[in-house]
Design a protein around this motif. Structure first.
Motif, PDB file in Angstrom:
ATOM      1  N   SER A  12     -23.739 -49.054  11.481  1.00 30.54           N
ATOM      2  CA  SER A  12     -23.524 -48.641  12.866  1.00 30.54           C
ATOM      3  C   SER A  12     -23.169 -49.837  13.756  1.00 30.54           C
ATOM      4  O   SER A  12     -22.256 -49.757  14.590  1.00 30.54           O
ATOM      5  CB  SER A  12     -24.782 -47.940  13.389  1.00 30.54           C
ATOM      6  N   ALA A  13     -23.863 -50.940  13.561  1.00 32.24           N
ATOM      7  CA  ALA A  13     -23.567 -52.154  14.342  1.00 32.24           C
ATOM      8  C   ALA A  13     -22.179 -52.685  14.000  1.00 32.24           C
ATOM      9  O   ALA A  13     -21.417 -53.083  14.893  1.00 32.24           O
ATOM     10  CB  ALA A  13     -24.626 -53.219  14.080  1.00 32.24           C
ATOM     11  N   LEU A  14     -21.819 -52.671  12.726  1.00 33.85           N
ATOM     12  CA  LEU A  14     -20.485 -53.139  12.321  1.00 33.85           C
ATOM     13  C   LEU A  14     -19.388 -52.281  12.946  1.00 33.85           C
ATOM     14  O   LEU A  14     -18.361 -52.796  13.390  1.00 33.85           O
ATOM     15  CB  LEU A  14     -20.367 -53.148  10.802  1.00 33.85           C
ATOM     16  N   GLY A  19     -14.979 -51.508  14.910  1.00 38.60           N
ATOM     17  CA  GLY A  19     -14.251 -50.249  14.907  1.00 38.60           C
ATOM     18  C   GLY A  19     -14.565 -49.386  13.696  1.00 38.60           C
ATOM     19  O   GLY A  19     -15.307 -49.777  12.801  1.00 38.60           O
ATOM     20  N   GLU A  20     -13.986 -48.191  13.715  1.00 32.68           N
ATOM     21  CA  GLU A  20     -14.281 -47.181  12.688  1.00 32.68           C
ATOM     22  C   GLU A  20     -14.002 -47.631  11.255  1.00 32.68           C
ATOM     23  O   GLU A  20     -14.648 -47.172  10.327  1.00 32.68           O
ATOM     24  CB  GLU A  20     -13.507 -45.899  12.973  1.00 32.68           C
ATOM     25  N   GLU A  21     -13.053 -48.521  11.066  1.00 35.96           N
ATOM     26  CA  GLU A  21     -12.747 -48.981   9.702  1.00 35.96           C
ATOM     27  C   GLU A  21     -13.963 -49.607   9.024  1.00 35.96           C
ATOM     28  O   GLU A  21     -14.085 -49.576   7.801  1.00 35.96           O
ATOM     29  CB  GLU A  21     -11.601 -49.982   9.728  1.00 35.96           C
TER      30      GLU A  21
END
Length: 92
Positions: A12-14, A19-21
């Motif tokens: 979630s943090a990433l 972004g979504e990727e």
């Protein structure tokens, strides 16, 4: 937290940062440094008092084809990611 919950929070943090990727994680690994016998639980090593001021310059110099580029050779934030980036740029 359970492993699945920790993974979900990291992903979630990433996603927030990149972004979504970033949600497409191929593999998730984590390490409990407190259980590592050679680190003593600390995430970064340090020289004894006065070591960096006495030997830091020599650690940062090239010795023929040998370069010491670990985070412990950085001039700031040694032992951490910022120091690792600085040291890597120095020896690149």
């Amino acid at each position: 937290l359970a492993l699945a919950e920790r993974r979900a929070q990291v992903v979630s943090a990433l996603v927030r940062y990149f972004g979504e990727e970033a949600r497409a994680v191929d593999e998730y690994l984590e390490r409990d440094w407190g259980t590592e016998p050679f680190t003593g639980g600390c995430p970064a090593g340090s020289l004894n008092a006065g070591g960096i001021t006495q030997w830091g310059t020599a650690l940062r110099e090239a010795h023929g084809p040998v370069h010491f580029g670990g985070t412990e050779t950085a001039t700031w934030w040694y032992g951490f990611m910022n120091g690792a980036v600085q040291a890597g740029e120095r020896v690149a």
